[in-house]
Design a protein around this motif. Sequence first.
Motif, short mmCIF file in Angstrom:
data_model
loop_
_atom_site.label_atom_id
_atom_site.label_comp_id
_atom_site.label_asym_id
_atom_site.label_seq_id
_atom_site.Cartn_x
_atom_site.Cartn_y
_atom_site.Cartn_z
N PHE A 142 0.82 -1.21 0.00
CA PHE A 142 0.00 0.00 0.00
C PHE A 142 0.86 1.27 0.00
O PHE A 142 0.53 2.29 0.58
CB PHE A 142 -0.99 0.01 1.17
N ASN A 143 2.00 1.18 -0.71
CA ASN A 143 2.87 2.33 -0.94
C ASN A 143 3.51 2.89 0.33
O ASN A 143 3.83 4.08 0.41
CB ASN A 143 2.12 3.46 -1.68
N MET A 144 3.68 2.06 1.33
CA MET A 144 4.32 2.51 2.55
C MET A 144 5.84 2.54 2.36
O MET A 144 6.43 1.63 1.79
CB MET A 144 3.98 1.58 3.72
N ARG A 145 6.47 3.61 2.83
CA ARG A 145 7.90 3.76 2.67
C ARG A 145 8.68 2.98 3.72
O ARG A 145 8.29 2.91 4.88
CB ARG A 145 8.29 5.25 2.74
N VAL A 146 9.80 2.43 3.28
CA VAL A 146 10.69 1.71 4.19
C VAL A 146 11.17 2.63 5.30
O VAL A 146 11.28 2.24 6.46
CB VAL A 146 11.89 1.12 3.43
N SER A 147 11.46 3.87 4.93
CA SER A 147 12.00 4.83 5.90
C SER A 147 11.04 5.07 7.06
O SER A 147 11.47 5.30 8.20
CB SER A 147 12.34 6.16 5.21
N MET A 148 9.73 5.01 6.79
CA MET A 148 8.74 5.21 7.85
C MET A 148 8.81 4.09 8.88
O MET A 148 8.70 4.31 10.10
CB MET A 148 7.33 5.29 7.25
N SER A 157 14.00 10.49 14.97
CA SER A 157 13.34 11.66 14.41
C SER A 157 13.63 11.68 12.91
O SER A 157 14.51 10.98 12.42
CB SER A 157 13.86 12.93 15.06
N SER A 158 12.90 12.52 12.19
CA SER A 158 13.11 12.63 10.75
C SER A 158 14.52 13.12 10.45
O SER A 158 15.17 12.63 9.52
CB SER A 158 12.08 13.58 10.14
N SER A 159 15.01 14.07 11.24
CA SER A 159 16.35 14.61 11.01
C SER A 159 17.43 13.56 11.29
O SER A 159 18.42 13.46 10.55
CB SER A 159 16.59 15.84 11.89
N LYS A 160 17.25 12.76 12.33
CA LYS A 160 18.21 11.70 12.64
C LYS A 160 18.24 10.64 11.55
O LYS A 160 19.29 10.12 11.18
CB LYS A 160 17.87 11.06 13.99
N LEU A 161 17.05 10.30 11.03
CA LEU A 161 17.00 9.33 9.94
C LEU A 161 17.73 9.87 8.72
O LEU A 161 18.49 9.15 8.06
CB LEU A 161 15.56 9.01 9.58
N ASN A 162 17.52 11.15 8.41
CA ASN A 162 18.20 11.76 7.27
C ASN A 162 19.71 11.72 7.45
O ASN A 162 20.46 11.46 6.50
CB ASN A 162 17.74 13.20 7.08
N GLN A 163 20.16 11.99 8.67
CA GLN A 163 21.60 11.94 8.94
C GLN A 163 22.14 10.54 8.73
O GLN A 163 23.23 10.35 8.19
CB GLN A 163 21.88 12.40 10.38
N LEU A 164 21.36 9.54 9.15
CA LEU A 164 21.78 8.15 9.00
C LEU A 164 21.88 7.77 7.52
O LEU A 164 22.83 7.12 7.09
CB LEU A 164 20.79 7.23 9.72
N LEU A 201 26.30 9.04 19.24
CA LEU A 201 27.29 9.81 20.01
C LEU A 201 27.21 11.29 19.67
O LEU A 201 27.36 12.14 20.55
CB LEU A 201 28.69 9.28 19.73
N ILE A 202 26.95 11.61 18.39
CA ILE A 202 26.79 13.02 17.99
C ILE A 202 25.61 13.63 18.72
O ILE A 202 25.66 14.75 19.21
CB ILE A 202 26.61 13.13 16.47
N GLY A 203 24.52 12.85 18.82
CA GLY A 203 23.35 13.34 19.54
C GLY A 203 23.65 13.58 21.00
O GLY A 203 23.19 14.56 21.59
N LYS A 204 24.45 12.70 21.61
CA LYS A 204 24.83 12.87 23.01
C LYS A 204 25.68 14.12 23.19
O LYS A 204 25.52 14.88 24.15
CB LYS A 204 25.60 11.65 23.49
N GLU A 205 26.61 14.36 22.24
CA GLU A 205 27.48 15.53 22.32
C GLU A 205 26.67 16.81 22.19
O GLU A 205 26.91 17.79 22.90
CB GLU A 205 28.54 15.46 21.22
N ASP A 206 25.71 16.80 21.27
CA ASP A 206 24.86 18.00 21.09
C ASP A 206 24.09 18.30 22.36
O ASP A 206 23.95 19.45 22.78
CB ASP A 206 23.88 17.78 19.93
N LEU A 207 23.56 17.26 23.01
CA LEU A 207 22.82 17.43 24.24
C LEU A 207 23.72 17.99 25.33
O LEU A 207 23.33 18.89 26.08
CB LEU A 207 22.21 16.10 24.67
#
Length: 214
Positions: A142-148, A157-164, A201-207
């Motif tokens: 039904f056209n569901m995206r793998v990324s979802m 989050s959407s931004s974290k997925l994009n970074q990955l 780890l980048i997320g931890k550093e930002d926090l």
Amino acid sequence: MSTQHSWEVKVKNTPLLKKKCSHCDSERFQCSDKFRLNAQKKNIDIWLIYRCVKCNNTYNMTVFSRIRTESISKEIFNKFSENNRGIAWEYAFSQELIRKNNAEADWESVEYEILYPNLLVEDLINMDSEMISFKINCPFDFNMRVSMVIRTCLGLSSSKLNQLLDTDAVYFNEKLLQKKYKIKNGITVKINRQKLVNLYLIGKEDLFLNTVDD
């Protein structure tokens, strides 16, 4: 080495059809899970019955037209005759059948739930495997995206997925995953564990930096 987990996308309903009703102002029809059969000598016509969501007016989607009865196995024919729900859903989700009938499905009307093990990103990055593998089971297209599915199951989050994705860390059937890719039943998604660790780890550093600045 690779460690594999399973994710399952379980649909709750068939897609509505985008179709104007001739009896009311509705523009959606719902699959009734029932078939209409009409046999003439050695030929048979089979339709999947849809009903208007407002007034119950019917629309018959052609499954087979003037097909020889012997070309359908007895088991399948019995399923049509008995209004088997499983086979009705197979045809209701068939994009090929929908195209052949010059119809259009409202894929966004499909409700679903994703069943997955309760694994956090922290659990995954502590594994020993170089690649973390996920098999996605989804019997209906039904056209569901793998990324979802990845976002939901990993709690990203959407931004974290994009970074990955930007680090070429995610593979879809041995190819780099692109956000436009749609789910097919039984596909395998692989994620590079070390790149997932780096993202975490980048997320931890930002926090930590934000806390210091405060």
